[in-house]
Design a protein around this motif. Structure first.
Motif, short mmCIF file in Angstrom:
data_model
loop_
_atom_site.label_atom_id
_atom_site.label_comp_id
_atom_site.label_asym_id
_atom_site.label_seq_id
_atom_site.Cartn_x
_atom_site.Cartn_y
_atom_site.Cartn_z
N TRP A 33 32.28 11.43 -17.79
CA TRP A 33 31.03 11.17 -18.50
C TRP A 33 30.65 9.70 -18.32
CZ3 TRP A 33 35.06 14.00 -20.47
CH2 TRP A 33 34.80 15.30 -20.90
N GLY A 34 29.34 9.41 -18.43
CA GLY A 34 28.93 8.03 -18.55
C GLY A 34 28.33 7.38 -17.32
N CYS A 35 28.55 6.08 -17.21
CA CYS A 35 27.83 5.21 -16.29
C CYS A 35 28.37 5.29 -14.86
CB CYS A 35 27.89 3.78 -16.79
SG CYS A 35 29.57 3.09 -16.78
N SER A 36 27.72 4.56 -13.98
CA SER A 36 28.15 4.51 -12.58
C SER A 36 29.55 3.92 -12.45
CB SER A 36 27.16 3.66 -11.77
OG SER A 36 25.87 4.23 -11.78
N LEU A 94 46.10 20.87 -14.93
CA LEU A 94 45.92 19.67 -15.75
C LEU A 94 44.46 19.26 -15.73
CD1 LEU A 94 48.14 16.55 -15.99
CD2 LEU A 94 45.76 16.22 -15.26
N TRP A 95 43.97 18.81 -16.89
CA TRP A 95 42.61 18.28 -17.00
C TRP A 95 42.68 16.77 -17.14
CZ3 TRP A 95 39.18 21.69 -20.75
CH2 TRP A 95 39.12 23.00 -20.23
N LEU A 96 41.96 16.06 -16.28
CA LEU A 96 41.81 14.61 -16.38
C LEU A 96 40.41 14.34 -16.92
CD1 LEU A 96 42.55 11.66 -15.91
CD2 LEU A 96 42.05 11.97 -13.48
N LEU A 97 40.33 13.87 -18.15
CA LEU A 97 39.05 13.69 -18.84
C LEU A 97 38.72 12.20 -18.93
CD1 LEU A 97 39.66 16.28 -21.72
CD2 LEU A 97 38.51 16.65 -19.51
N ASN A 98 37.67 11.79 -18.21
CA ASN A 98 37.28 10.39 -18.08
C ASN A 98 36.07 10.12 -18.97
OD1 ASN A 98 37.14 7.77 -17.12
ND2 ASN A 98 36.13 8.32 -15.21
N SER A 99 36.28 9.45 -20.08
CA SER A 99 35.32 9.41 -21.19
C SER A 99 34.36 8.23 -21.15
CB SER A 99 36.09 9.37 -22.51
OG SER A 99 36.87 8.18 -22.57
N VAL A 144 45.30 14.52 -19.43
CA VAL A 144 45.37 13.07 -19.29
C VAL A 144 43.99 12.52 -19.63
CG1 VAL A 144 45.62 11.13 -17.69
CG2 VAL A 144 47.20 13.05 -17.57
N LEU A 145 43.95 11.52 -20.48
CA LEU A 145 42.69 10.94 -20.93
C LEU A 145 42.47 9.58 -20.28
CD1 LEU A 145 43.11 11.76 -24.72
CD2 LEU A 145 42.14 13.20 -22.92
N ALA A 146 41.22 9.32 -19.90
CA ALA A 146 40.87 8.05 -19.26
C ALA A 146 39.52 7.58 -19.80
CB ALA A 146 40.81 8.23 -17.75
N GLY A 147 39.08 6.41 -19.36
CA GLY A 147 37.76 5.92 -19.74
C GLY A 147 37.77 5.06 -20.99
N CYS A 148 36.57 4.81 -21.50
CA CYS A 148 36.39 3.81 -22.55
C CYS A 148 36.81 4.25 -23.96
CB CYS A 148 34.93 3.37 -22.58
SG CYS A 148 34.44 2.41 -21.12
N LEU A 201 48.89 12.44 -26.65
CA LEU A 201 48.32 12.72 -25.34
C LEU A 201 48.47 11.52 -24.41
CD1 LEU A 201 45.04 14.52 -26.46
CD2 LEU A 201 47.18 15.56 -25.71
N SER A 202 48.58 11.78 -23.13
CA SER A 202 48.70 10.72 -22.14
C SER A 202 47.36 10.02 -21.94
CB SER A 202 49.20 11.28 -20.81
OG SER A 202 50.54 11.70 -20.89
N ILE A 203 47.41 8.69 -21.82
CA ILE A 203 46.20 7.88 -21.65
C ILE A 203 46.40 6.91 -20.50
CG2 ILE A 203 44.76 6.09 -22.70
CD1 ILE A 203 45.32 7.35 -25.42
N ILE A 204 45.38 6.80 -19.66
CA ILE A 204 45.38 5.79 -18.61
C ILE A 204 44.20 4.85 -18.86
CG2 ILE A 204 44.10 7.30 -17.03
CD1 ILE A 204 45.68 5.86 -14.76
N GLY A 205 44.49 3.56 -18.98
CA GLY A 205 43.47 2.57 -19.31
C GLY A 205 42.50 2.31 -18.18
N VAL A 206 41.38 1.70 -18.50
CA VAL A 206 40.31 1.48 -17.52
C VAL A 206 40.73 0.52 -16.41
CG1 VAL A 206 38.46 2.01 -19.15
CG2 VAL A 206 39.28 -0.34 -18.96
N GLN A 207 41.73 -0.33 -16.65
CA GLN A 207 42.21 -1.24 -15.60
C GLN A 207 43.51 -0.75 -14.96
OE1 GLN A 207 42.21 -5.45 -16.81
NE2 GLN A 207 40.29 -5.49 -15.69
N GLN A 208 43.93 0.47 -15.31
CA GLN A 208 45.20 1.00 -14.80
C GLN A 208 45.00 2.24 -13.93
OE1 GLN A 208 48.17 -0.46 -15.34
NE2 GLN A 208 47.24 -2.08 -16.57
#
Length: 350
Positions: A69-72, A101-106, A132-136, A150-157
Motif C-alpha cells: 500500500w502507499g507511495c512510490s 506466506l503473506w508479505l504485507l508492506n504497509s 511478515v509485516l513491512a512498511g511504515c 508477528l515478524s516485522i522488517i523495518g523500512v531500512q532493513q
C-alpha cells in the motif's frame, strides 16, 4: 530502446496502476528440496511425512504473496523485497490463497490504508498463513496489539527480507527495526543495487533519500522514516544506468521530500538531476516526485531549466495542504501561502 517506450504511461504518485504490466520473472528459481524422513525400528520415533518438525522445513521452496500500500517509495521497497526473495528461490505468486506466506508492506499516511493492512493480517491469520509485516505502520508503531507475535522488517532493513521470511517459515518471530549507519551517520537505507521485480517493467522507481527535515504535527510517516538521509549521487546515477540497461524507459525519483535531497551530505537536488540527465538515453524520461515548498524556493531557476529539458517531464508535485497561514503554522509546515504561490507561479511562467 523498445517501441513500448514511446507509449504514454499513466502518471501517478501515490499508487501504481492495477493496469500496469505483470511482473517479469527474471530470476532463476531453485528446484524444490523436501526433507526425507528416515524410518526407525521404534514406532514412537517415526515422524509422519505430512507433519515434519518446523526445523526440518527447507526455506526457499515456498510461495509468497506480496501486497503493498502507499507511495512510490513503498512500491519501490516492495519491488526490492520481491526481487531478493525470487533470487533466493521463493516463488512470488499473485494468488494469495495458494501462498504459504503473506508479505504485507504497509502505509501509514491515511487511515483507510492502515485499516486494509490490519484486515489483511486478520485474514492471513484466519487462513493459517505465515505473515511478515513491512512498511511504515510496524516501523512507527511496533507495539500495536494486533502486531504482537508477528515478524516485522523495518523500512531500512529490506535487504534482510530473505532472512526474516526464512525464520518466519520455520515458525519463529523476527523483528528488525534498526537504522542503517556508517561510522555513526545514518544512511539512506538498503543498497540500491539489490535485485528487483518491477510491477511495471518500463518504470524504475528510485528513492533518492529517506525521511525529511520537517516535523509536521499530523504526520506519522516521520516516526517511521525519520530524519533526512540521502544516497550519494554516484550510487543514484549507477542505479539509473543499471535500470536503463535492463530495458526501463522511465525513471521516477521519489522520497518523503525530494526537494530536501542532499542537505545532509553537502549537495542539492539540481546537482543530482543534472548528473542523472547526462545518463538518460534517447527515448527515456525522468520524472520528479513530491517536494515541499521550503526546499525548492532557492532552486527555482535551476529547476525551471531542468524541467524544460526534453528528457525530463514538465511535472512537479508540490503539496499546498492549506491556503491559511495560521493553519500552516499550526501544522508546522514551515512555509506560508506566499511561498507556495511563488513556487507555482514561477515554474508555470518558465
Amino acid at each position: 530502446m523498445p517501441a513500448a517506450c514511446d507509449s504514454v504511461l499513466e502518471d501517478i504518485e501515490d499508487i501504481v496502476s492495477a493496469e500496469d504490466f505483470s511482473p517479469r520473472d527474471r530470476q532463476f528459481g531453485r528446484q524444490n528440496v523436501f526433507p526425507k524422513v528416515r524410518k526407525r525400528n521404534s514406532q514412537k520415533n517415526i515422524q509422519a511425512d505430512d507433519d515434519p518438525p518446523s526445523d526440518s522445513i527447507i526455506p526457499g521452496a515456498q510461495k509468497i504473496w506480496i501486497r503493498t500500500w502507499g507511495c512510490s517509495h513503498n512500491n519501490s521497497d516492495g519491488e526490492y523485497m520481491a526481487g531478493q526473495l525470487a533470487a533466493y528461490g521463493y516463488k512470488i505468486t499473485d494468488n494469495s490463497a495458494e501462498a504459504d506466506l503473506w508479505l504485507l508492506n504497509s502505509c501509514t499516511v491515511k487511515n483507510p490504508a492502515e485499516d486494509h493492512f490490519r484486515n489483511s493480517i486478520k485474514k492471513a491469520q484466519e487462513g493459517k498463513k505465515k505473515v511478515v509485516l513491512a512498511g511504515c505502520v510496524p516501523q512507527a508503531q511496533p507495539r500495536q496489539d494486533y502486531l504482537k507475535g508477528l515478524s516485522i522488517i523495518g523500512v531500512q532493513q529490506i535487504d534482510r527480507v530473505v532472512e526474516v521470511v526464512e525464520e518466519t517459515i520455520k515458525g519463529h518471530s523476527v523483528r528488525l527495526l534498526g537504522q542503517k549507519k556508517d561510522n555513526g551517520k545514518r544512511l539512506g537505507g538498503a543498497r540500491l543495487d539489490l535485485p528487483k521485480i518491477r510491477k511495471n517493467p518500463l518504470i524504475e522507481i528510485i528513492s533518492i533519500n529517506t525521511g525529511c527535515l520537517n516535523a509536521c504535527t499530523y504526520c506519522k510517516t516521520k516516526h517511521a522514516r525519520g530524519d533526512l538521509a540521502s544516497y550519494p549521487i554516484e550510487e543514484l546515477v549507477d542505479r539509473a544506468k543499471q535500470s536503463f540497461q535492463e530495458g526501463v524507459c522511465e525513471i521516477w525519483l521519489t522520497s518523503e521530500d525530494t526537494g530536501a535531497y542532499g542537505r545532509d551530505i553537502g549537495t542539492d537536488l539540481p546537482t543530482l538531476l543534472w548528473k542523472l540527465v547526462e545518463a538518460i538515453p534517447e527515448g527515456a524520461m525522468l520524472r520528479l516526485g513530491m517536494t515541499n515548498p521550503p526546499y525548492i524556493l532557492e532552486h527555482l531557476e535551476e529547476m525551471a531549466k531542468i524541467l524544460n529539458h526534453p528528457r525530463v517531464y514538465a511535472f512537479l508535485h508540490i503539496p499546498v495542504q492549506s491556503a491559511s497561514d495560521s493553519v500552516l503554522m499550526d501544522m508546522k509546515r514551515e512555509y506560508c501561502v506566499a511561498d507556495f504561490k511563488q513556487v507555482v507561479d514561477f515554474l508555470q511562467e518558465k
